[in-house]
Design a protein around this motif. Structure first.
Motif, PDB file in Angstrom:
ATOM      1  N   ARG A   1     -21.309   0.417  12.002  1.00  0.00           N
ATOM      2  CA  ARG A   1     -21.250  -0.068  10.626  1.00  0.00           C
ATOM      3  C   ARG A   1     -22.657  -0.088  10.035  1.00  0.00           C
ATOM      4  N   LYS A   2     -22.796   0.251   8.780  1.00  0.00           N
ATOM      5  CA  LYS A   2     -24.102   0.312   8.135  1.00  0.00           C
ATOM      6  C   LYS A   2     -24.453  -1.027   7.486  1.00  0.00           C
ATOM      7  N   GLY A   3     -25.750  -1.197   7.212  1.00  0.00           N
ATOM      8  CA  GLY A   3     -26.211  -2.384   6.507  1.00  0.00           C
ATOM      9  C   GLY A   3     -26.771  -3.447   7.433  1.00  0.00           C
ATOM     10  N   SER A   4     -27.227  -4.536   6.837  1.00  0.00           N
ATOM     11  CA  SER A   4     -27.738  -5.668   7.605  1.00  0.00           C
ATOM     12  C   SER A   4     -26.567  -6.415   8.227  1.00  0.00           C
ATOM     13  N   PHE A   5     -26.862  -7.339   9.132  1.00  0.00           N
ATOM     14  CA  PHE A   5     -25.769  -8.072   9.764  1.00  0.00           C
ATOM     15  C   PHE A   5     -24.957  -8.911   8.771  1.00  0.00           C
ATOM     16  N   PRO A   6     -25.565  -9.561   7.793  1.00  0.00           N
ATOM     17  CA  PRO A   6     -24.726 -10.253   6.802  1.00  0.00           C
ATOM     18  C   PRO A   6     -23.769  -9.295   6.096  1.00  0.00           C
ATOM     19  N   GLU A   7     -24.238  -8.092   5.814  1.00  0.00           N
ATOM     20  CA  GLU A   7     -23.376  -7.093   5.173  1.00  0.00           C
ATOM     21  C   GLU A   7     -22.296  -6.607   6.139  1.00  0.00           C
ATOM     22  N   LYS A   8     -22.657  -6.433   7.400  1.00  0.00           N
ATOM     23  CA  LYS A   8     -21.681  -6.000   8.401  1.00  0.00           C
ATOM     24  C   LYS A   8     -20.555  -7.030   8.541  1.00  0.00           C
ATOM     25  N   VAL A   9     -20.929  -8.309   8.559  1.00  0.00           N
ATOM     26  CA  VAL A   9     -19.927  -9.368   8.715  1.00  0.00           C
ATOM     27  C   VAL A   9     -18.951  -9.359   7.540  1.00  0.00           C
ATOM     28  N   GLU A  10     -19.472  -9.232   6.331  1.00  0.00           N
ATOM     29  CA  GLU A  10     -18.591  -9.219   5.162  1.00  0.00           C
ATOM     30  C   GLU A  10     -17.661  -8.011   5.190  1.00  0.00           C
ATOM     31  N   ALA A  11     -18.176  -6.870   5.619  1.00  0.00           N
ATOM     32  CA  ALA A  11     -17.338  -5.675   5.720  1.00  0.00           C
ATOM     33  C   ALA A  11     -16.274  -5.852   6.805  1.00  0.00           C
ATOM     34  N   ALA A  12     -16.658  -6.482   7.919  1.00  0.00           N
ATOM     35  CA  ALA A  12     -15.709  -6.697   9.014  1.00  0.00           C
ATOM     36  C   ALA A  12     -14.581  -7.634   8.594  1.00  0.00           C
ATOM     37  N   LYS A  13     -14.901  -8.623   7.787  1.00  0.00           N
ATOM     38  CA  LYS A  13     -13.867  -9.549   7.318  1.00  0.00           C
ATOM     39  C   LYS A  13     -12.798  -8.818   6.510  1.00  0.00           C
ATOM     40  N   LEU A  14     -13.214  -7.793   5.780  1.00  0.00           N
ATOM     41  CA  LEU A  14     -12.256  -7.012   4.998  1.00  0.00           C
ATOM     42  C   LEU A  14     -11.415  -6.108   5.896  1.00  0.00           C
ATOM     43  N   GLU A  15     -12.044  -5.567   6.939  1.00  0.00           N
ATOM     44  CA  GLU A  15     -11.331  -4.644   7.826  1.00  0.00           C
ATOM     45  C   GLU A  15     -10.442  -5.358   8.838  1.00  0.00           C
ATOM     46  N   PHE A  16     -10.823  -6.588   9.185  1.00  0.00           N
ATOM     47  CA  PHE A  16     -10.055  -7.354  10.168  1.00  0.00           C
ATOM     48  C   PHE A  16      -9.653  -8.692   9.546  1.00  0.00           C
ATOM     49  N   PRO A  17      -8.754  -8.671   8.567  1.00  0.00           N
ATOM     50  CA  PRO A  17      -8.406  -9.889   7.817  1.00  0.00           C
ATOM     51  C   PRO A  17      -7.744 -10.973   8.662  1.00  0.00           C
ATOM     52  N   ASN A  18      -7.183 -10.604   9.799  1.00  0.00           N
ATOM     53  CA  ASN A  18      -6.507 -11.595  10.641  1.00  0.00           C
ATOM     54  C   ASN A  18      -7.422 -12.202  11.698  1.00  0.00           C
ATOM     55  N   ALA A  19      -8.639 -11.695  11.802  1.00  0.00           N
ATOM     56  CA  ALA A  19      -9.581 -12.217  12.794  1.00  0.00           C
ATOM     57  C   ALA A  19     -10.206 -13.517  12.300  1.00  0.00           C
ATOM     58  N   ASP A  20     -10.525 -14.404  13.232  1.00  0.00           N
ATOM     59  CA  ASP A  20     -11.148 -15.685  12.908  1.00  0.00           C
ATOM     60  C   ASP A  20     -12.666 -15.545  13.025  1.00  0.00           C
ATOM     61  N   PHE A  21     -13.349 -15.613  11.897  1.00  0.00           N
ATOM     62  CA  PHE A  21     -14.802 -15.467  11.877  1.00  0.00           C
ATOM     63  C   PHE A  21     -15.512 -16.825  11.863  1.00  0.00           C
ATOM     64  N   GLY A  22     -14.800 -17.873  12.263  1.00  0.00           N
ATOM     65  CA  GLY A  22     -15.392 -19.206  12.271  1.00  0.00           C
ATOM     66  C   GLY A  22     -16.512 -19.370  13.271  1.00  0.00           C
ATOM     67  N   ASP A  23     -16.520 -18.525  14.318  1.00  0.00           N
ATOM     68  CA  ASP A  23     -17.555 -18.609  15.350  1.00  0.00           C
ATOM     69  C   ASP A  23     -18.646 -17.568  15.141  1.00  0.00           C
ATOM     70  N   VAL A  24     -18.850 -17.161  13.892  1.00  0.00           N
ATOM     71  CA  VAL A  24     -19.825 -16.119  13.568  1.00  0.00           C
ATOM     72  C   VAL A  24     -20.771 -16.617  12.477  1.00  0.00           C
ATOM     73  N   LYS A  25     -22.048 -16.349  12.657  1.00  0.00           N
ATOM     74  CA  LYS A  25     -23.052 -16.651  11.632  1.00  0.00           C
ATOM     75  C   LYS A  25     -24.064 -15.516  11.624  1.00  0.00           C
ATOM     76  N   ALA A  26     -24.396 -15.023  10.438  1.00  0.00           N
ATOM     77  CA  ALA A  26     -25.361 -13.927  10.323  1.00  0.00           C
ATOM     78  C   ALA A  26     -26.389 -14.259   9.256  1.00  0.00           C
ATOM     79  N   GLY A  27     -27.574 -13.683   9.401  1.00  0.00           N
ATOM     80  CA  GLY A  27     -28.618 -13.943   8.419  1.00  0.00           C
ATOM     81  C   GLY A  27     -29.789 -12.996   8.582  1.00  0.00           C
ATOM     82  N   LYS A  28     -30.774 -13.188   7.741  1.00  0.00           N
ATOM     83  CA  LYS A  28     -32.009 -12.408   7.809  1.00  0.00           C
ATOM     84  C   LYS A  28     -33.020 -13.159   8.675  1.00  0.00           C
ATOM     85  N   LEU A  29     -34.084 -12.470   9.024  1.00  0.00           N
ATOM     86  CA  LEU A  29     -35.084 -13.042   9.924  1.00  0.00           C
ATOM     87  C   LEU A  29     -35.599 -14.392   9.435  1.00  0.00           C
TER      88      LEU A  29
END
Length: 253
Positions: free
Chosen positions: A214-242
């Motif tokens: 997946r392209k982009g920074s990790f915050p961007e990757k997470v947002e894209a993943a949420k769209l692709e995997f709408p049934n997944a629980d992202f409650g245990d995920v946190k992303a950010g910049k340095l």
């Protein structure tokens, strides 16, 4: 003035240097193997490397505590230590059976500080055998009263109140971004990591769940993943910049 000393494991050099650069004129970065030295105004040691309950930057908890003491002996202003690593707060539970990814059940007796082991044995409470807690015990029960007062911070145990067994901290050098994922098993943790890092496969084979990176920074990757995997629980995920990474750290008591 350098108030922060970053100590990194060899293969974490680039990210440690990036963090040092981001902390303009405040930090220096050296391999964890560097000899402790006097640094005028030093307040914080940061360890950044691989980690689990047995090792941090290839050092045992006792070796980490000893190293902190050596730095403090040369820098009496040192009053904080930060641990940036996977599994900083995660451990094998002494009182609960552990099931691995293949369904095998086992019980592991933890290696922990004697004082804490006796206290927990009498109270019946779980022994938190994470690397962060081992280091905290080593500082707390050490002979130097000033070292005992050093504040310890690490990556958090939980992002949503759940008690998980594992955590991983992903890093993307091109975007200077990170992603922290916790999970009840390594299989579930890595599956979520793959959801975030990789796109869905466009092939006809349904078993090929992931495709190109997946392209982009990790915050961007997470947002894209949420769209692709709408049934997944992202409650245990946190992303950010340095710049956000150290704000994730929590005090270890």
């Amino acid at each position: 003035m350098t108030t922060i000393q970053i100590l990194y494991e060899d293969d974490h050099q680039q990210r440690a240097l990036a963090l040092s650069t981001a902390l303009v004129n405040q930090a220096a970065a050296d391999p964890v193997s560097v000899a402790p030295k006097a640094v005028q105004g030093l307040r914080t040691l940061v360890f950044w490397g691989h980690g689990d309950k047995d090792a941090l930057c290839r050092l045992s908890s006792r070796e980490v505590v000893r190293l902190i003491g050596q730095w403090h002996a040369l820098n009496p202003t040192l009053d904080a230590v930060e641990i940036i690593t996977c599994n900083a707060r995660h451990y094998d539970d002494a009182w609960l059976t552990k099931t691995d990814d293949k369904g095998k059940i086992s019980k592991i007796k933890p290696k922990t500080h004697l004082h804490s082991y006796l206290a927990h044995a009498l109270s019946g409470k779980r022994i938190n055998n994470s690397m962060a807690k081992q280091v905290k015990r080593g500082l707390k029960y050490g002979r130097d009263s000033k070292v005992q007062k050093i504040q310890l911070k690490s990556m958090p145990e939980s992002l949503n109140g759940s008690h998980n067994q594992y955590s991983i901290l992903y890093w993307d050098q091109s975007s200077f971004s990170w992603c922290y994922v916790t999970g009840p098993s390594t299989a579930e943790m890595f599956e979520m990591g793959n959801n975030i890092k990789l796109t869905k496969s466009n092939g006809s084979d349904p078993s090929k769940k992931w495709g190109p990176a997946r392209k982009g920074s990790f915050p961007e990757k997470v947002e894209a993943a949420k769209l692709e995997f709408p049934n997944a629980d992202f409650g245990d995920v946190k992303a950010g910049k340095l710049a956000d990474l150290r704000s994730m750290l929590e005090v270890v008591y």
